[in-house]
Design an enzyme around this catalytic site. Structure first.
Site, PDB file in Angstrom:
ATOM      1  N   LYS A  97      33.900  17.799  13.645  1.00  0.00           N
ATOM      2  CA  LYS A  97      33.226  18.924  14.313  1.00  0.00           C
ATOM      3  C   LYS A  97      33.470  20.230  13.559  1.00  0.00           C
ATOM      4  O   LYS A  97      32.548  21.036  13.363  1.00  0.00           O
ATOM      5  CB  LYS A  97      33.748  19.037  15.749  1.00  0.00           C
ATOM      6  CG  LYS A  97      33.314  20.285  16.487  1.00  0.00           C
ATOM      7  CD  LYS A  97      31.844  20.271  16.860  1.00  0.00           C
ATOM      8  CE  LYS A  97      31.485  21.545  17.597  1.00  0.00           C
ATOM      9  NZ  LYS A  97      30.203  21.507  18.249  1.00  0.00           N
ATOM     10  N   LYS A 156      35.352  31.278  16.883  1.00  0.00           N
ATOM     11  CA  LYS A 156      36.530  30.464  17.241  1.00  0.00           C
ATOM     12  C   LYS A 156      36.574  29.191  16.388  1.00  0.00           C
ATOM     13  O   LYS A 156      37.612  28.819  15.839  1.00  0.00           O
ATOM     14  CB  LYS A 156      36.469  30.093  18.727  1.00  0.00           C
ATOM     15  CG  LYS A 156      37.646  29.250  19.203  1.00  0.00           C
ATOM     16  CD  LYS A 156      37.299  28.361  20.389  1.00  0.00           C
ATOM     17  CE  LYS A 156      36.546  27.131  19.960  1.00  0.00           C
ATOM     18  NZ  LYS A 156      36.378  26.131  21.018  1.00  0.00           N
TER      19      LYS A 156
END
Length: 300
Positions: free
Chosen positions: A173, A241
């Site tokens: 990811k 983030k």
């Protein structure tokens, strides 16, 4: 085989849509959200609302979490009435958030110690894909647990790609979102050059989509940049983030990442300009300010 009971924790932009799809496909679903109010629409669709993550774990065969960051994940799993307080042997816990691979491995070890299985199964596809059930899951963890949960995952998505042992889903990811972040910045930069050179934005975007610069970023974010429409599909804050997590990961793996660092810097500029809660494509607004014009025409 009874219809699996699914617990869903974290009903943000993505989680709400994912839980809705499980209900629409006929699964028995219990839900919990840290901030109240998000559960009302799901209750109308047939979800049972419970008061704690522990209660969700007690009521479910499979528990799915979709939460914004590592600290919140720790609280939901290890907190006083967290998931681990209600887990029983044979359950499967699935986290679809974007978390650090280190935390994914910690969660897997803690689940295993309680006789449960853990999958780190983050998704690609933002709000539209979540709503239409077209997400792609990248999964790290035991093959047996993944096979057992595949029907649940495919009720929310169109594909499940096994990535390897626990932690692999999280690594995949972060590597994937590194490319996404860089692509959005690259698109913005190209559009800034074209706009500064007097090229019509929509003509330029048509060219991008027809040539070697074509990308999912251009398809999804190009129209948003032209229209200055920064309604959230995936927020700038969450992309930043993810890029920070990827930066930490790549440092630990000793992978040089000059483009990751450049893209992260652009998103930090976006954050400093107050765009955190807008769609990540709003990173392009910094370029518009620098060149003094909008990509879609007119002065910035």
């Amino acid at each position: 085989m009874h219809m699996k009971k699914v617990g869903f924790i974290g009903l943000g932009v993505m989680g709400y849509a994912m839980a809705s799809n499980l209900l629409k496909k006929g699964f028995s679903v219990t839900v919990y959200n840290r901030t109240p109010g998000k559960t009302d629409g799901l209750r109308d669709l047939g979800a049972v609302v419970l008061e704690t993550p522990a209660a969700i774990a007690e009521a479910s065969d499979i528990v799915i979490t979709m939460i914004s960051n590592d600290a919140a994940i720790r609280e939901v799993y290890w907190g006083e009435s967290g998931i681990f307080a209600g887990v029983r042997s044979g359950q499967t816990l699935i986290d679809s958030s974007t978390i650090s691979p280190v935390l994914a491995k910690e969660l897997a070890a803690a689940a295993e110690a309680l006789g449960a299985s853990f999958l780190d199964a983050p998704v690609t596809g933002s709000k539209p894909a979540a709503e239409s059930g077209m997400l792609v899951f990248m999964a790290g963890g035991p093959a047996e647990a993944l096979d057992g949960a595949k029907d649940v995952l495919l009720a929310m998505g169109r594909k499940v790609i096994p990535m390897g042992p626990n932690g692999s889903g999280a690594v995949a990811k972060l590597a994937h979102n590194t490319i996404v972040g860089i692509n959005v910045v690259a698109l913005s930069e190209g559009m800034a050059i074209a706009a500064s050179g007097g090229i019509d934005g929509s003509a330029f975007l048509e060219l991008v989509q027809s040539g070697g610069a074509a990308s999912k970023a251009a398809e999804m974010k190009g129209p948003k940049l032209l229209e200055s429409n920064y309604d959230v599909q995936f927020s700038l804050e969450l992309m930043l983030k993810d890029l920070k997590l990827s930066s930490v990961l790549s440092d630990s793996l000793k992978v040089p990442t000059p483009l990751l660092e450049a893209a992260k810097g652009q998103f930090q500029i976006g954050e400093a300009l107050g765009y955190s809660e807008l769609d990540m494509s709003s990173v392009g607004q910094a370029y518009e300010q620098w060149i003094g014009r909008r990509f879609g025409g007119g002065k910035a």
